[in-house]
Scaffold this active site. Structure first.
Site, mmCIF file in Angstrom:
data_model
loop_
_atom_site.group_PDB
_atom_site.id
_atom_site.type_symbol
_atom_site.label_atom_id
_atom_site.label_comp_id
_atom_site.label_asym_id
_atom_site.label_seq_id
_atom_site.Cartn_x
_atom_site.Cartn_y
_atom_site.Cartn_z
ATOM 1 C CE LYS A 29 -3.807 -2.309 2.433
ATOM 2 N NZ LYS A 29 -4.701 -2.282 3.612
ATOM 3 C CE1 TYR A 69 -9.314 -3.219 0.688
ATOM 4 C CE2 TYR A 69 -8.690 -1.161 -0.360
ATOM 5 C CZ TYR A 69 -8.348 -2.283 0.367
ATOM 6 O OH TYR A 69 -7.049 -2.476 0.775
ATOM 7 C CG PHE A 77 -12.986 1.524 7.830
ATOM 8 C CD1 PHE A 77 -12.532 0.933 6.656
ATOM 9 C CD2 PHE A 77 -13.621 0.711 8.770
ATOM 10 C CE1 PHE A 77 -12.706 -0.420 6.416
ATOM 11 C CE2 PHE A 77 -13.795 -0.660 8.528
ATOM 12 C CZ PHE A 77 -13.332 -1.215 7.351
ATOM 13 N NE ARG A 105 -6.322 -12.450 4.863
ATOM 14 C CZ ARG A 105 -6.995 -11.304 4.991
ATOM 15 N NH1 ARG A 105 -6.807 -10.319 4.106
ATOM 16 N NH2 ARG A 105 -7.834 -11.111 5.970
ATOM 17 C CG ASN A 132 -3.415 -2.645 7.075
ATOM 18 O OD1 ASN A 132 -3.317 -2.104 5.981
ATOM 19 N ND2 ASN A 132 -4.421 -3.437 7.405
ATOM 20 C CD GLU A 146 -8.592 -9.071 -3.669
ATOM 21 O OE1 GLU A 146 -7.438 -9.498 -3.476
ATOM 22 O OE2 GLU A 146 -9.389 -8.808 -2.738
HETATM 23 P P1 ADP Z 1 -7.695 -7.046 5.316
HETATM 24 O O1 ADP Z 1 -6.971 -5.970 4.549
HETATM 25 O O2 ADP Z 1 -6.833 -7.612 6.411
HETATM 26 O O3 ADP Z 1 -8.283 -8.096 4.410
HETATM 27 P P2 ADP Z 1 -10.343 -5.852 5.603
HETATM 28 O O4 ADP Z 1 -10.729 -6.426 4.286
HETATM 29 O O5 ADP Z 1 -11.278 -6.040 6.758
HETATM 30 O O6 ADP Z 1 -8.921 -6.372 6.084
HETATM 31 O O7 ADP Z 1 -10.136 -4.284 5.444
HETATM 32 C C1 ADP Z 1 -9.494 -3.758 4.321
HETATM 33 C C2 ADP Z 1 -8.610 -2.632 4.748
HETATM 34 O O8 ADP Z 1 -9.434 -1.594 5.284
HETATM 35 C C3 ADP Z 1 -7.648 -2.958 5.886
HETATM 36 O O9 ADP Z 1 -6.473 -3.616 5.445
HETATM 37 C C4 ADP Z 1 -7.367 -1.570 6.422
HETATM 38 O O10 ADP Z 1 -6.464 -0.858 5.575
HETATM 39 C C5 ADP Z 1 -8.733 -0.927 6.307
HETATM 40 N N1 ADP Z 1 -9.500 -1.056 7.560
HETATM 41 C C6 ADP Z 1 -10.147 -2.156 8.010
HETATM 42 N N2 ADP Z 1 -10.719 -1.925 9.201
HETATM 43 C C7 ADP Z 1 -10.434 -0.643 9.520
HETATM 44 C C8 ADP Z 1 -10.725 0.191 10.622
HETATM 45 N N3 ADP Z 1 -11.458 -0.235 11.657
HETATM 46 N N4 ADP Z 1 -10.246 1.456 10.608
HETATM 47 C C9 ADP Z 1 -9.518 1.916 9.569
HETATM 48 N N5 ADP Z 1 -9.201 1.178 8.486
HETATM 49 C C10 ADP Z 1 -9.643 -0.098 8.458
#
Ligand code: ADP
Length: 170
Positions: A29, A69, A77, A105, A132, A146
């Site tokens: 990212k 997404y 968020f 993962r 993250n 994707e």
């Molecule tokens: P992942 O990326 O681990 O698959 P998710 O699909 O749940 O997780 O979420 C996608 C992305 O959205 C996350 O990697 C993170 O960047 C962001 N995100 C998820 N939950 C939150 C949150 N509570 N607050 C801010 N950003 C979030």
């Protein structure tokens, strides 16, 4: 991590998870790019034995990211996620190998870096969920969707890798 995956281990020859051609979509990212972590993240997948079959750097448009997404569109968020992800370049990749989706993962760690074990990418390099560092597909179906969303067919390289075939797999 070992305990979490123990139930999912499949040793049957007809189990689709045993395919060494399984592919996952991994992206560094914008925060990972700005922080100079691209090489370290690529190295982890290479050193593990996965095969890189596609890679490019791009600054993704908001509409591209909104589709990527789409399952999160009702989350509070979501707007800040789209802003963050479109704020700079991402490094988009496709990695191939046995159980690539699940192992990818595991290598990334938990969505919330504070819940990620040391030794994972997020557990070693990140603190907050909203920064993250990396993305990894969460299922084979998501990975297929994707990969098709981020790469054209001719940007994905099918090539034999005898070294990996002989020395990573028995
Ligand atoms: P992942 O990326 O681990 O698959 P998710 O699909 O749940 O997780 O979420 C996608 C992305 O959205 C996350 O990697 C993170 O960047 C962001 N995100 C998820 N939950 C939150 C949150 N509570 N607050 C801010 N950003 C979030």
């Amino acid at each position: 991590v070992v305990a979490a995956f123990a139930d999912d281990t499949c040793s049957k020859s007809d189990c689709p998870k045993m395919s060494t051609t399984e592919r996952t979509f991994i992206a560094v990212k914008p925060d990972g790019v700005h922080r100079g972590l691209v090489g370290k993240i690529i190295a982890r997948f290479e050193e593990r034995g996965f095969k890189l079959v596609a890679l490019k750097q791009l600054t993704a448009s908001k509409s591209h990211l909104e589709t990527h997404y789409q399952d999160l569109k009702d989350k509070p968020f979501f707007p800040s996620l789209i802003d963050y992800m479109s704020s700079g370049p991402v490094v988009a990749m496709v990695w191939q190998g046995l159980d690539a989706v699940k192992q990818g993962r595991a290598m990334l760690g938990a969505t919330n870096p504070l819940a990620s074990l040391p030794g994972t990418i997020r557990g070693d390099y990140a603190i907050q969920t909203g920064r993250n560092i990396c993305h990894g597909s969460d299922s084979v179906d998501s990975a297929n969707r994707e990969i098709a969303h981020w790469f054209k067919q001719d940007e994905i390289n099918d090539y034999a890798s005898p070294f990996i075939n002989s020395w990573v797999y028995e």
